[in-house]
Every structure is written in C-alpha cells, then in structure tokens.
Design a protein around this motif. Structure first.
Motif, PDB file in Angstrom:
ATOM      1  N   ALA A  15       7.862  -5.974   8.314  1.00 49.68           N
ATOM      2  CA  ALA A  15       8.892  -5.230   8.966  1.00 49.68           C
ATOM      3  C   ALA A  15       8.926  -3.933   8.780  1.00 49.68           C
ATOM      4  CB  ALA A  15      10.395  -5.872   8.585  1.00 49.68           C
ATOM      5  N   LEU A  16       8.667  -3.593   7.345  1.00 52.50           N
ATOM      6  CA  LEU A  16       8.322  -2.055   7.126  1.00 52.50           C
ATOM      7  C   LEU A  16       7.291  -1.551   7.598  1.00 52.50           C
ATOM      8  CD1 LEU A  16       9.176  -2.140   3.153  1.00 52.50           C
ATOM      9  CD2 LEU A  16      10.548  -1.062   4.847  1.00 52.50           C
ATOM     10  N   ARG A  17       6.043  -2.294   7.829  1.00 53.60           N
ATOM     11  CA  ARG A  17       4.864  -1.908   8.263  1.00 53.60           C
ATOM     12  C   ARG A  17       4.994  -1.754   9.961  1.00 53.60           C
ATOM     13  NH1 ARG A  17       2.071  -5.651   5.406  1.00 53.60           N
ATOM     14  NH2 ARG A  17       2.239  -7.037   7.231  1.00 53.60           N
ATOM     15  N   TRP A  18       5.671  -2.509  10.602  1.00 51.94           N
ATOM     16  CA  TRP A  18       5.878  -2.367  11.970  1.00 51.94           C
ATOM     17  C   TRP A  18       6.983  -1.545  12.379  1.00 51.94           C
ATOM     18  CZ3 TRP A  18       2.895  -4.646  15.944  1.00 51.94           C
ATOM     19  CH2 TRP A  18       2.062  -5.499  15.337  1.00 51.94           C
ATOM     20  N   GLY A  19       8.023  -1.062  11.578  1.00 48.72           N
ATOM     21  CA  GLY A  19       8.790  -0.001  11.837  1.00 48.72           C
ATOM     22  C   GLY A  19      10.362  -0.643  12.145  1.00 48.72           C
TER      23      GLY A  19
END
Ligand code: URA
Ligand code: SF4
Length: 191
Positions: free
Chosen positions: A164-168
């Motif tokens: 979720a952090l990676r995809w924003g």
C-alpha cells in the motif's frame, strides 16, 4: 531445533526471547520481536518478519508499515491496542531479506503455539508471505479478500501495508487493505 513451545503466552515470550535456533538471525538481531497478544483479542494480524524499527524497539509493526496499519485500523474503527499482531518469524533478517525456508520452518512451532494460545476469531494474513505460511503455495490474486479455513482458523489474506505504501495513498492496495481490515473487524465482532 526450536525448543519445546511453552504452556502460556508469558512463558512462551520468555522462551522465544532467548531462541537461537537460526544462527544468522540470532547473531545479527538486536532483540527478538515476540509480538503483541492483548488479552481477549478477537482479531489477529500476521506479518512476515520484523524490520529495522521493530528490531530496535522490540515491537511488531511500528515502522512505516506499522504506522499505515494503525491509520487504516483507526479508519475502520479498530484500536490497535485491541488487536493481536504477530510475524511468521520473530527475528529480523539482515537487510530485510525474505525469511529463508529453514528460518520459517524453525520458527513455525513458536508461531503456531502463539496462534493456539491467542485463539483469535479472525486472522488477517498481511501479504503473500503470511498468506503462504497459512495456505501453502498460492497467489494473492487467487485468495485475497475472502475467508479461508486454515486448520480451524478463519484466515483473510490481503495486501501487506508495504504494498500500500509502494502504490501510494490513491492506489488499489491501500483501498483493498482497508476494505479487508473492515471486513475482518466485522467478522471478528460477529464471530
Ligand atoms: N513488516 C512485517 O511484515 N512485520 C513487521 O513487524 C514490520 C514490517
Ligand atoms: Fe528462533 Fe524464530 Fe528467531 Fe529463528 S526466527 S532464532 S526460530 S525466534
């Protein structure tokens, strides 16, 4: 060999803190991250392995992934303090590499015993590694967002907060992780 798992959570925590079954991890860790099991927790979140911040503090999911997790739990009306949080293995792999098969196997009796003693109504498997720990070889696409039976436990696989952090903030993993946590919370209340 992993030592014989203990009779209750306090004894287990004391024993696991001195575990040296994985020589490389025991030599490189700051401390063992046993996990949080608040009394009466009906919801349990399973991650993969401690990261740098967890290794420093001794608590699971307190780094960036943990902060996002806390935020999403709050959004769906769940207090982190009421949720049990474990990792499949309890010691940080150097450089945050994935746990080896041998490490996962050595730590499994500890984690199985924690699950048995915690007896949660619903388990959320965060990411593919935790999902495979419960279900064996599979893909997240095949199992995410639905409840699976894993030897008597109700397991809901979902994205790891790091995805979720990676995809924003506007990415699908964040939205689906939030939806899945909401579903798990409602199932845990109703179960
Ligand atoms: N990622 C995990 O899988 N577990 C943690 O405790 C922190 C980050
Ligand atoms: Fe022991 Fe698990 Fe740490 Fe390996 S990862 S040393 S089995 S506590």
């Amino acid at each position: 060999m992993t030592p014989e798992p203990a009779p209750d959570l306090a004894a287990l925590a004391a024993a696991v803190r001195t575990c040296t079954a994985c020589p490389e991890l025991a030599a490189t860790r700051t401390q063992v991250v046993v996990g949080d099991v608040p009394a009466g927790a009906r919801l349990l979140l399973m991650g993969e392995a401690p990261g740098a911040t967890e290794d420093e503090t001794g608590r699971p999911f307190v780094g960036r992934s943990g902060q996002l997790l806390d935020e999403l739990l709050a959004e769906v009306g769940v207090a982190r303090a009421d949720v049990a949080v474990l990792n499949t293995i309890k010691c940080r792999p150097p450089g945050n590499r994935a746990p080896s098969r041998a490490e996962s196997t050595r730590c499994r009796p500890w984690t199985e015993r924690q699950l048995a003693l915690a007896a949660p109504a619903v388990v959320v498997a965060l990411g593919l590694s935790a999902t495979r720990w419960f279900l064996g070889p599979t893909s997240l696409a095949a199992v995410r967002g639905t409840v699976h039976d894993a030897r008597g436990l109700r397991v809901l696989p979902t994205y790891h907060p790091s995805a979720a952090l990676r995809w924003g903030p506007d990415g699908e993993p964040r939205r689906l992780l939030r939806d899945d946590l909401a579903l798990a919370a409602s199932l845990a209340v109703g179960a």
